[in-house]
Design an enzyme around this catalytic site. Sequence first.
Site, short mmCIF file in Angstrom:
data_model
loop_
_atom_site.label_atom_id
_atom_site.label_comp_id
_atom_site.label_asym_id
_atom_site.label_seq_id
_atom_site.Cartn_x
_atom_site.Cartn_y
_atom_site.Cartn_z
N HIS A 53 0.82 -1.21 0.00
CA HIS A 53 0.00 0.00 0.00
C HIS A 53 0.86 1.27 0.00
O HIS A 53 0.63 2.20 -0.78
CB HIS A 53 -0.91 -0.03 1.23
CG HIS A 53 -1.76 1.18 1.40
ND1 HIS A 53 -3.00 1.32 0.81
CD2 HIS A 53 -1.53 2.33 2.06
CE1 HIS A 53 -3.50 2.49 1.11
NE2 HIS A 53 -2.64 3.14 1.88
N LYS A 92 2.71 6.07 -7.32
CA LYS A 92 1.67 6.80 -8.06
C LYS A 92 1.97 8.29 -8.07
O LYS A 92 1.81 8.96 -9.10
CB LYS A 92 0.29 6.55 -7.44
CG LYS A 92 -0.29 5.19 -7.80
CD LYS A 92 -1.76 5.10 -7.41
CE LYS A 92 -1.95 5.25 -5.92
NZ LYS A 92 -3.37 5.28 -5.52
N ASN A 93 2.43 8.80 -6.94
CA ASN A 93 2.78 10.22 -6.88
C ASN A 93 3.94 10.56 -7.80
O ASN A 93 3.92 11.57 -8.49
CB ASN A 93 3.11 10.62 -5.43
CG ASN A 93 1.87 10.90 -4.62
OD1 ASN A 93 1.30 11.97 -4.70
ND2 ASN A 93 1.44 9.91 -3.84
N GLU A 126 1.48 3.81 -3.20
CA GLU A 126 1.08 5.22 -3.07
C GLU A 126 2.20 6.18 -3.48
O GLU A 126 1.97 7.13 -4.23
CB GLU A 126 0.66 5.46 -1.62
CG GLU A 126 -0.15 6.71 -1.40
CD GLU A 126 -1.35 6.80 -2.30
OE1 GLU A 126 -2.08 5.80 -2.42
OE2 GLU A 126 -1.56 7.87 -2.92
C1 W6P Z 1 6.13 14.67 -6.51
C2 W6P Z 1 5.13 14.88 -5.42
C3 W6P Z 1 5.32 13.63 -4.62
C4 W6P Z 1 4.70 13.21 -3.46
C5 W6P Z 1 5.07 11.97 -2.92
C6 W6P Z 1 6.02 11.19 -3.53
C7 W6P Z 1 6.64 11.61 -4.69
C8 W6P Z 1 6.29 12.83 -5.24
N1 W6P Z 1 6.76 13.45 -6.37
O1 W6P Z 1 6.36 15.43 -7.41
#
Ligand code: W6P
Length: 422
Positions: free
Chosen positions: A291, A298-299, A295
Amino acid sequence: RELASKIAHFARFPQTGVSLRQMVEFGQNPSQGTLLRGAQFLHDELPIRLAHRVVELDSLPENLNQMPSVLRVKRMYIDSFNELINFPKASERIREAVKEATVQGTRERHLPGNQHNPAFQESPRNSSSHWIPSIQHRYHYEVKPTELPVEVSEYNRSFVQTLEKIKRRHDPVVTTLAQGVVEYKQRMKTQKIDNHVQHFLDRFYLSRIGIRMLIGQQIELNQHQQQKQRQNNDYVGVICTHTRVKEVVQEAIDNARFICGDYYMLVNVPVIELHCPRELEFMYVPSHLHHMVFELLKNSLRAVVELCGDEADHYPTIKVVVAEGNEDITIKVSDEGGGIPRSAMEKVWTYMYTTAQTPMLDPEFDKSDFKAPLAGFGYGLPLSRLYARYFGGDLKLISMEGYGTDAYLHLSRLSDNEEPLA
Ligand code: W6P
């Protein structure tokens, strides 16, 4: 009312944390007697935890604690609290039988000092920790099933049914509460939620993770005992004592890339490189690990695709590095997706909005058009950080605006951290 005073009463007791190691020690080869002790622990502990949440929900700011969705969540906690305190205590006969069998089992193993083991003393309300064995006392929980009356397994089965009902009842808590926060922000005409509410939600969701973990363990352990099919020795409830990190992370990579390609209708999906010791394994809940990594990926994917556009034929590779330390296993996810401005860093961790309801309230909203964002500024990151913290880990982001973001997921290997219970 009478119920209100009962809740106030239970909320005055401190919650008892359990460590990952204790859950595993407890759940290895559980007999019906061990399962009964687990049921007794939960019968003591869950009403206390639920009562704490009800009190906290009540003490939210005026405008928030009266929101219909918040009241609905409170109702669920009250209903579950009620079911648990009305559930009968194990009868004298059941308790005696388990106690006898336990003592005998201990003698056979020649472990010293069982009379002084607090696990054998009667439970004073609230100090429920003694149901959970420490490492050196694990054998005290060996119980011969044949020596136990059928009432023990009947009690266990009936208690598990209650737990299953409670778990199902609370499935919609996160989305319901999120809806309450949206309504609150609309009423207050603000996009920000104050620190007080933010901290409440962190505590609330963290507590929910813990409650569901304990309930889930008890349900799983009962099912496995019942089916006597402990073929896969690696699992104790939902905990895998040899979670293969590389395998789980690779699975998260494959799933995230698939979702991303589908969402943006990409011809070329960004490449994700994984560097991980092949044999690395540790005790963890594989679904939690999946999970959190999913997550983060994906970001990163979203950042990279939105920076380069969805028709790029080349994206900067996302790199996942897994480091094996003595204390921690750390998973770093690095992207070159442009980073986050420093002023926006805090926002990443706030419970801003969830995907579905904002457009739902818009009369122009056409369901067939609506696409939930792939990632970002939802609940994914703050909840992932709570999952990490639940077992003594943490999640941190370091960003270079104009270049990219590094996410560090720290997971404790020591497994002795008790559940954090705010
Ligand atoms: C981004 C924003 C973010 C949040 C969490 C993890 C990776 C990333 N990359 O640009």
